[in-house]
Design a protein around this motif. Structure first.
Motif, PDB file in Angstrom:
ATOM      1  N   LYS A   1     -46.712  10.562  19.736  1.00 42.51           N
ATOM      2  CA  LYS A   1     -47.067   9.641  18.656  1.00 42.51           C
ATOM      3  C   LYS A   1     -47.908   8.455  19.146  1.00 42.51           C
ATOM      4  CE  LYS A   1     -43.202  10.843  15.646  1.00 42.51           C
ATOM      5  NZ  LYS A   1     -42.039  10.370  14.867  1.00 42.51           N
TER       6      LYS A   1
ATOM      7  N   GLN B   1     -54.533  17.259  20.622  1.00 39.14           N
ATOM      8  CA  GLN B   1     -53.375  17.175  19.732  1.00 39.14           C
ATOM      9  C   GLN B   1     -53.807  17.038  18.272  1.00 39.14           C
ATOM     10  OE1 GLN B   1     -49.679  14.924  20.863  1.00 39.14           O
ATOM     11  NE2 GLN B   1     -50.218  13.735  19.041  1.00 39.14           N
ATOM     12  N   ALA B   2     -54.940  16.391  18.038  1.00 41.10           N
ATOM     13  CA  ALA B   2     -55.422  16.188  16.668  1.00 41.10           C
ATOM     14  C   ALA B   2     -55.811  17.496  15.985  1.00 41.10           C
ATOM     15  CB  ALA B   2     -56.608  15.230  16.668  1.00 41.10           C
ATOM     16  N   THR B   3     -55.950  18.575  16.745  1.00 40.77           N
ATOM     17  CA  THR B   3     -56.306  19.870  16.150  1.00 40.77           C
ATOM     18  C   THR B   3     -55.082  20.598  15.600  1.00 40.77           C
ATOM     19  OG1 THR B   3     -56.090  21.128  18.230  1.00 40.77           O
ATOM     20  CG2 THR B   3     -58.230  20.096  17.774  1.00 40.77           C
ATOM     21  N   LEU B   4     -53.897  20.050  15.840  1.00 42.15           N
ATOM     22  CA  LEU B   4     -52.685  20.718  15.371  1.00 42.15           C
ATOM     23  C   LEU B   4     -52.651  20.783  13.850  1.00 42.15           C
ATOM     24  CD1 LEU B   4     -50.002  19.094  17.709  1.00 42.15           C
ATOM     25  CD2 LEU B   4     -50.812  21.461  17.789  1.00 42.15           C
ATOM     26  N   SER B   5     -52.182  21.895  13.353  1.00 37.76           N
ATOM     27  CA  SER B   5     -52.021  22.062  11.905  1.00 37.76           C
ATOM     28  C   SER B   5     -50.703  22.804  11.650  1.00 37.76           C
ATOM     29  CB  SER B   5     -53.189  22.854  11.316  1.00 37.76           C
ATOM     30  OG  SER B   5     -53.027  23.012   9.929  1.00 37.76           O
ATOM     31  N   PRO B   6     -49.739  22.108  11.020  1.00 39.90           N
ATOM     32  CA  PRO B   6     -49.793  20.740  10.495  1.00 39.90           C
ATOM     33  C   PRO B   6     -49.796  19.718  11.628  1.00 39.90           C
ATOM     34  CG  PRO B   6     -47.562  21.582  10.372  1.00 39.90           C
ATOM     35  CD  PRO B   6     -48.417  22.729  10.814  1.00 39.90           C
ATOM     36  N   PRO B   7     -50.174  18.470  11.325  1.00 37.05           N
ATOM     37  CA  PRO B   7     -50.183  17.438  12.358  1.00 37.05           C
ATOM     38  C   PRO B   7     -48.774  17.103  12.836  1.00 37.05           C
ATOM     39  CG  PRO B   7     -50.643  16.491  10.205  1.00 37.05           C
ATOM     40  CD  PRO B   7     -50.661  17.974  10.023  1.00 37.05           C
TER      41      PRO B   7
ATOM     42  N   ASP C   1     -45.442  15.375  13.663  1.00 39.94           N
ATOM     43  CA  ASP C   1     -44.655  14.283  13.076  1.00 39.94           C
ATOM     44  C   ASP C   1     -43.287  14.159  13.750  1.00 39.94           C
ATOM     45  OD1 ASP C   1     -43.025  16.291  12.003  1.00 39.94           O
ATOM     46  OD2 ASP C   1     -43.931  16.170  10.017  1.00 39.94           O
TER      47      ASP C   1
ATOM     48  N   TRP D   1     -43.040  18.347  20.009  1.00 40.26           N
ATOM     49  CA  TRP D   1     -43.642  19.271  19.038  1.00 40.26           C
ATOM     50  C   TRP D   1     -43.980  20.543  19.791  1.00 40.26           C
ATOM     51  CZ3 TRP D   1     -44.019  18.487  13.881  1.00 40.26           C
ATOM     52  CH2 TRP D   1     -44.909  19.253  13.138  1.00 40.26           C
TER      53      TRP D   1
END
Length: 219
Positions: free
Chosen positions: A75, A167-173, A175, A179
């Motif tokens: 995070k 990490q920003a390419t993760l789908s879903p992001p 949370d 992860w």
């Protein structure tokens, strides 16, 4: 029947080629490794618990069937950057940011995957952030010099920036931390199962003959 030296040499050459072809041929039970990607934070208690009690023991037993990818970001928020130097804010404070960068630098400079993971495990087990760097390098036989220079320079923040982009390419992001994706796929159920019993998830996802360590009961 007389076998000439030339004929004998040709026979040996043919036999060697045959053995090479057989050795190179894939086994019938060969299967792709299970890709386990873990996005974690260096001073996150949940990350530590997963790393020490699930991830590392399973890796030690099943490394032959696991493609393990580690990203120490979680995070983190990127506050600013100019292409040379970046500034981050982490969930557990500045010490965590520094330790995350250290682990990212370690991934970059430790080319042996097993040593990479041994070093990261030592850092997470000790849970002292960058204070564990030198100690864990000594424990695992890693040269800490390049890691130290990286983490104290713009190179370290650039590598951490790249970790954030990944990490920003993760789908879903993301949370939640840690992860976990399996073969680049995320489901909430799979995350809960991996946190509970990663061995079962990995072995269930492997399509080849299950290794003996898949049959261990979770204690």
């Amino acid at each position: 029947m007389i076998v000439t030296p030339a004929a004998a040499a040709a026979n040996w050459l043919w036999l060697i080629q045959l053995i090479t072809i057989i050795a190179a041929a894939p086994r019938e039970d060969a299967a792709p490794q299970v890709k386990v990607s873990v996005y974690y934070e260096s001073l996150c208690p949940d990350s530590r618990n997963f790393f020490v009690n699930q991830l590392y023991p399973v890796w030690v037993d099943l490394s032959d069937i696991i493609d393990l990818q580690l990203t120490s970001y979680g995070k983190t928020r990127e506050l600013s950057g100019d292409g040379e130097q970046y500034e981050f804010r982490c969930q557990h404070g500045p010490r965590e940011c520094a330790s995350n960068v250290m682990l990212t630098c370690a991934n970059h400079y430790i080319t042996d995957r097993c040593l990479q993971i041994d070093f990261a495990h030592c850092v997470m087990r000790d849970f002292q952030g960058t204070k564990s760097g030198k100690l864990c390098a000594n424990e695992t036989g890693v040269d800490f010099g390049p890691i130290k220079r990286c983490m104290r320079s713009s190179e370290g923040t650039q590598l951490q920036h790249q970790a954030g982009l990944l990490q920003a390419t993760l789908s879903p992001p993301l949370d939640y931390v840690p992860w976990i994706t399996i073969n680049d796929v995320f489901t909430r159920h799979q995350l809960h199962e991996a946190l509970r019993n990663l061995r079962e998830v990995v072995c269930g996802g492997y399509q080849g003959t299950k290794p003996p360590f898949c049959n261990l009961e979770l204690v």
